[in-house]
Design a protein around this motif. Structure first.
Motif, mmCIF file in Angstrom:
data_model
loop_
_atom_site.group_PDB
_atom_site.id
_atom_site.type_symbol
_atom_site.label_atom_id
_atom_site.label_comp_id
_atom_site.label_asym_id
_atom_site.label_seq_id
_atom_site.Cartn_x
_atom_site.Cartn_y
_atom_site.Cartn_z
ATOM 1 N N UNK A 1 0.823 -1.207 0.000
ATOM 2 C CA UNK A 1 0.000 0.000 0.000
ATOM 3 C C UNK A 1 0.859 1.259 0.000
ATOM 4 N N UNK A 2 0.305 2.319 -0.537
ATOM 5 C CA UNK A 2 0.816 3.659 -0.294
ATOM 6 C C UNK A 2 0.030 4.228 0.879
ATOM 7 N N UNK A 3 0.661 5.129 1.625
ATOM 8 C CA UNK A 3 0.025 5.676 2.824
ATOM 9 C C UNK A 3 -0.092 7.188 2.704
ATOM 10 N N UNK A 4 -1.276 7.677 2.990
ATOM 11 C CA UNK A 4 -1.469 9.108 3.211
ATOM 12 C C UNK A 4 -1.629 9.277 4.721
ATOM 13 N N UNK A 5 -0.682 9.931 5.349
ATOM 14 C CA UNK A 5 -0.653 10.004 6.800
ATOM 15 C C UNK A 5 -1.081 11.393 7.257
ATOM 16 N N UNK A 6 -2.147 11.439 8.024
ATOM 17 C CA UNK A 6 -2.671 12.704 8.540
ATOM 18 C C UNK A 6 -1.900 13.098 9.792
ATOM 19 N N UNK A 7 -1.354 14.308 9.780
ATOM 20 C CA UNK A 7 -0.538 14.793 10.895
ATOM 21 C C UNK A 7 -0.883 16.247 11.180
ATOM 22 N N UNK A 8 -0.745 16.651 12.435
ATOM 23 C CA UNK A 8 -1.004 18.045 12.779
ATOM 24 C C UNK A 8 0.142 18.966 12.369
ATOM 25 N N UNK A 9 1.301 18.389 12.049
ATOM 26 C CA UNK A 9 2.453 19.204 11.664
ATOM 27 C C UNK A 9 2.893 18.862 10.249
ATOM 28 N N UNK A 10 3.547 19.804 9.593
ATOM 29 C CA UNK A 10 4.040 19.590 8.229
ATOM 30 C C UNK A 10 5.215 18.617 8.232
ATOM 31 N N UNK A 11 5.207 17.691 7.315
ATOM 32 C CA UNK A 11 6.302 16.728 7.169
ATOM 33 C C UNK A 11 6.578 16.523 5.688
ATOM 34 N N UNK A 12 7.819 16.213 5.378
ATOM 35 C CA UNK A 12 8.172 15.929 3.994
ATOM 36 C C UNK A 12 7.842 14.486 3.651
ATOM 37 N N UNK A 13 7.381 14.284 2.431
ATOM 38 C CA UNK A 13 7.030 12.939 1.982
ATOM 39 C C UNK A 13 8.256 12.032 1.990
ATOM 40 N N UNK A 14 8.030 10.768 2.305
ATOM 41 C CA UNK A 14 9.067 9.746 2.234
ATOM 42 C C UNK A 14 8.561 8.638 1.320
ATOM 43 N N UNK A 15 9.391 7.667 1.043
ATOM 44 C CA UNK A 15 9.019 6.618 0.110
ATOM 45 C C UNK A 15 7.755 5.905 0.574
#
Length: 253
Positions: free
Chosen positions: A27-41
């Motif tokens: 699967x690919x993951x879309x991760x919901x976070x309260x802070x900004x993060x850079x995409x990883x593989x």
């Protein structure tokens, strides 16, 4: 069939185990976070706040499956309702939720909020899977570590836990997310029931410390519920394999 899964709580104790298992499953993951993060593989981060209802519509857009792990000491019912509302509007086909054994029987705010979240999911009309699990070994360790700092350790033996390894809960959740919506599935609990004294003594033995324990009575409705063992499932739960002793040996050497 693999897809992009929206994951909430992906950086927490449980989420840190679920994330790699979802990636391993393709699967690919879309991760919901309260802070900004850079995409990883394999992981796309989106910013949002479930309690405030911010950023949720963008998070659920184009998503078929949501694995909802995010939670806290209060507000789980509100956060879940906000997510459910957006998920229903987006046409999500499978909503997977982690709850807790005793959600409908322990009269404490955390459990009540979990029950409210379950009801919001069930009443939404969305296809869903809800897994109730016992308290994690990780939580048991944090609890007894804090208590063991006291010169005399209070031991509320009305409280009995059937702790479960968070990695086994993660594996079960990924199995459920890969399948079809199944409604409320069998609880997942650890192989052994412990009093709080037994959990504390196990920890003290593992770290080579001695502390006197002071038995205390837990009052009120919560005490009555714990004495009745309504947070346990000794009859029809799925039983995990790793014990509290296994976990302590691994964590503390």
């Amino acid at each position: 069939m693999t897809s992009t899964i929206l994951l909430t709580g992906g950086t927490g104790t449980l989420g840190s185990h679920v994330t790699p298992l979802l990636l391993e499953a393709g699967h690919s993951i879309r991760l919901l976070s309260r802070s900004n993060r850079e995409a990883t593989k394999g992981i796309e981060y989106v910013t949002g706040d479930l309690l405030k209802g911010e950023g949720i519509d963008a998070a659920v857009a184009g998503i078929d499956t949501i694995v909802h792990l995010a939670g806290g000491p209060k507000g789980d019912d509100i956060a879940t309702r906000n997510l459910i509302t957006a998920a229903a509007a987006a046409g999500v086909r499978h909503f997977v939720y982690i709850s807790v054994i005793g959600a409908d029987t322990i009269p404490l705010g955390y459990f009540t909020a979990k029950l409210g979240a379950e009801r919001a999911i069930i009443e939404s009309g969305l296809p869903y899977t809800i897994l109730r699990a016992a308290q994690f070994h990780d939580l048991a360790l944090k609890t007894v570590q804090a208590m063991a700092k006291m010169p005399i350790v209070p031991a509320p033996n009305a409280i009995r836990w059937q702790p479960v390894d968070s990695r086994e809960v993660a594996a079960r959740l990924v199995e459920l997310a890969n399948g079809s919506p199944a409604g409320s599935v069998a609880d997942l609990a650890g192989p052994t029931v412990y009093t709080m004294s037994e959990l504390i003594r196990g920890y003290l033995t593992a770290v080579g410390k001695r502390r006197p324990l002071l038995p205390i009575r837990l009052p009120g409705k919560a005490g009555k519920a714990y004495r009745a063992g309504v947070n346990l499932n000794l009859d029809n739960a799925q039983i995990a394999k790793r014990t509290w002793e296994d976990f302590l040996a691994e964590q503390l050497g």
